[in-house]
Design a protein around this motif. Structure first.
Motif, PDB file in Angstrom:
ATOM      1  N   UNK A 195       0.847  -1.186   0.000  1.00 34.40           N
ATOM      2  CA  UNK A 195       0.000   0.000   0.000  1.00 34.40           C
ATOM      3  C   UNK A 195       0.882   1.235   0.000  1.00 34.40           C
ATOM      4  N   UNK A 196       0.616   2.175  -0.921  1.00 33.49           N
ATOM      5  CA  UNK A 196       1.471   3.345  -1.099  1.00 33.49           C
ATOM      6  C   UNK A 196       0.607   4.585  -1.287  1.00 33.49           C
ATOM      7  N   UNK A 221      -5.276  -6.601 -14.155  1.00 34.13           N
ATOM      8  CA  UNK A 221      -6.552  -6.275 -13.535  1.00 34.13           C
ATOM      9  C   UNK A 221      -7.412  -7.536 -13.534  1.00 34.13           C
ATOM     10  N   UNK A 222      -8.370  -7.633 -12.615  1.00 30.97           N
ATOM     11  CA  UNK A 222      -9.252  -8.800 -12.582  1.00 30.97           C
ATOM     12  C   UNK A 222      -9.953  -9.015 -13.917  1.00 30.97           C
ATOM     13  N   UNK A 256      -2.905   0.960  -9.313  1.00 34.32           N
ATOM     14  CA  UNK A 256      -3.428  -0.088  -8.436  1.00 34.32           C
ATOM     15  C   UNK A 256      -3.843  -1.296  -9.260  1.00 34.32           C
ATOM     16  N   UNK A 257      -3.221  -2.428  -8.985  1.00 35.81           N
ATOM     17  CA  UNK A 257      -3.437  -3.654  -9.756  1.00 35.81           C
ATOM     18  C   UNK A 257      -2.606  -4.752  -9.108  1.00 35.81           C
ATOM     19  N   UNK A 258      -2.646  -5.927  -9.699  1.00 35.25           N
ATOM     20  CA  UNK A 258      -1.744  -7.009  -9.285  1.00 35.25           C
ATOM     21  C   UNK A 258      -0.535  -6.990 -10.214  1.00 35.25           C
ATOM     22  N   UNK A 312      -0.324  -7.418  -4.829  1.00 33.04           N
ATOM     23  CA  UNK A 312      -1.422  -6.465  -5.028  1.00 33.04           C
ATOM     24  C   UNK A 312      -0.935  -5.092  -4.593  1.00 33.04           C
ATOM     25  N   UNK A 313      -0.870  -4.174  -5.540  1.00 31.44           N
ATOM     26  CA  UNK A 313      -0.463  -2.800  -5.232  1.00 31.44           C
ATOM     27  C   UNK A 313      -1.701  -1.926  -5.131  1.00 31.44           C
ATOM     28  N   UNK A 314      -1.804  -1.195  -4.021  1.00 32.41           N
ATOM     29  CA  UNK A 314      -2.882  -0.229  -3.850  1.00 32.41           C
ATOM     30  C   UNK A 314      -2.259   1.138  -3.652  1.00 32.41           C
TER      31      UNK A 314
END
Lengths: 111, 116
Positions: free
Chosen positions: A12-13, A39-40, A85-87, A106-108
């Protein structure tokens, strides 16, 4: 035997700061490394790659670093944006057409 | 330039049936690779084709097979479906034939297979 490992399931950033995603590998035959964003319900999107003969490659906000002696690579995103934000998957190649992927991080990125 | 396309996007089958998935690579790309993505195992390599020849294969049972046509389009087939075959199946194409040093693969959106 997991040859490519991403030990951080999530990161998380804050927007505008640096995101650093890490990846370790065990197979010394890997000679090409890539990062993908996913992305999903979509296929992975290629971001950046690096050959084993280099230790750094830059493309805009994305920089990949490779430390062969440590069998470690990292992806730096500067500055981070909410759309990032994605994997993120790192992948490595040692044979025709075959990529070995890590489990993903997972980056948020928070506004 | 159009990207990698996969059909169908979604598929529901029952155990014991067989399924065929299709992939059209980016124009000019001659290498096509297939991957399976599941929550437990992540993204795993199935096989790769170049010039209608399978050059590399992952650790999947013989129920998983594929082929490539002269126009580089590829199909994969799964016979005798099992519940565990439920996954996102991804196809990727690559421009260069070649050595592992240049293996940037571009992925399609995937086919979501559900086995009931």
């Amino acid at each position: 035997d997991q040859q490519v490992k991403q030990n951080s399931p999530s990161l998380s950033v804050q927007e505008g700061r640096i995101s650093i995603l890490n990846c370790d590998y065990t197979n010394s035959m890997f000679d090409y490394f890539l990062w993908y964003k996913k992305y999903p319900a979509e296929g992975p999107t290629f971001l950046i790659s690096i050959s084993s003969i280099k230790d750094k490659n830059e493309d805009g906000r994305f920089t990949v670093f490779l430390n062969k002696s440590a069998k470690h690579l990292s992806l730096h995103i500067v500055p981070s944006q909410p759309g990032d934000s994605a994997v993120y998957f790192c992948a490595a190649s040692a044979a025709y057409g075959k990529l070995t992927f890590g489990q993903g991080t997972i980056l948020t990125v928070h506004p | 330039k159009a990207g990698v396309t996969q059909t169908p996007r979604y598929l529901i089958k029952t155990r014991g049936q067989q399924v065929t998935l299709s992939c059209s690579p980016i124009s000019g790309h001659r290498s096509v690779s297939w991957y399976q993505q599941t929550p437990g195992q992540g993204l795993q390599f199935l096989f790769e084709y170049f010039s209608e020849t399978q050059r590399n294969k992952g650790n999947f049972p013989g129920r998983f097979s594929g082929r490539q046509f002269s126009n580089s389009r590829s199909e994969m087939n799964v016979s005798t479906l099992e519940l565990g075959d439920s996954a996102l199946y991804l196809c990727a194409s690559s421009l260069l034939a070649g050595t592992s040093g240049y293996n940037e693969q571009f992925f399609g959106p995937g086919t979501r297979l559900t086995v009931l």
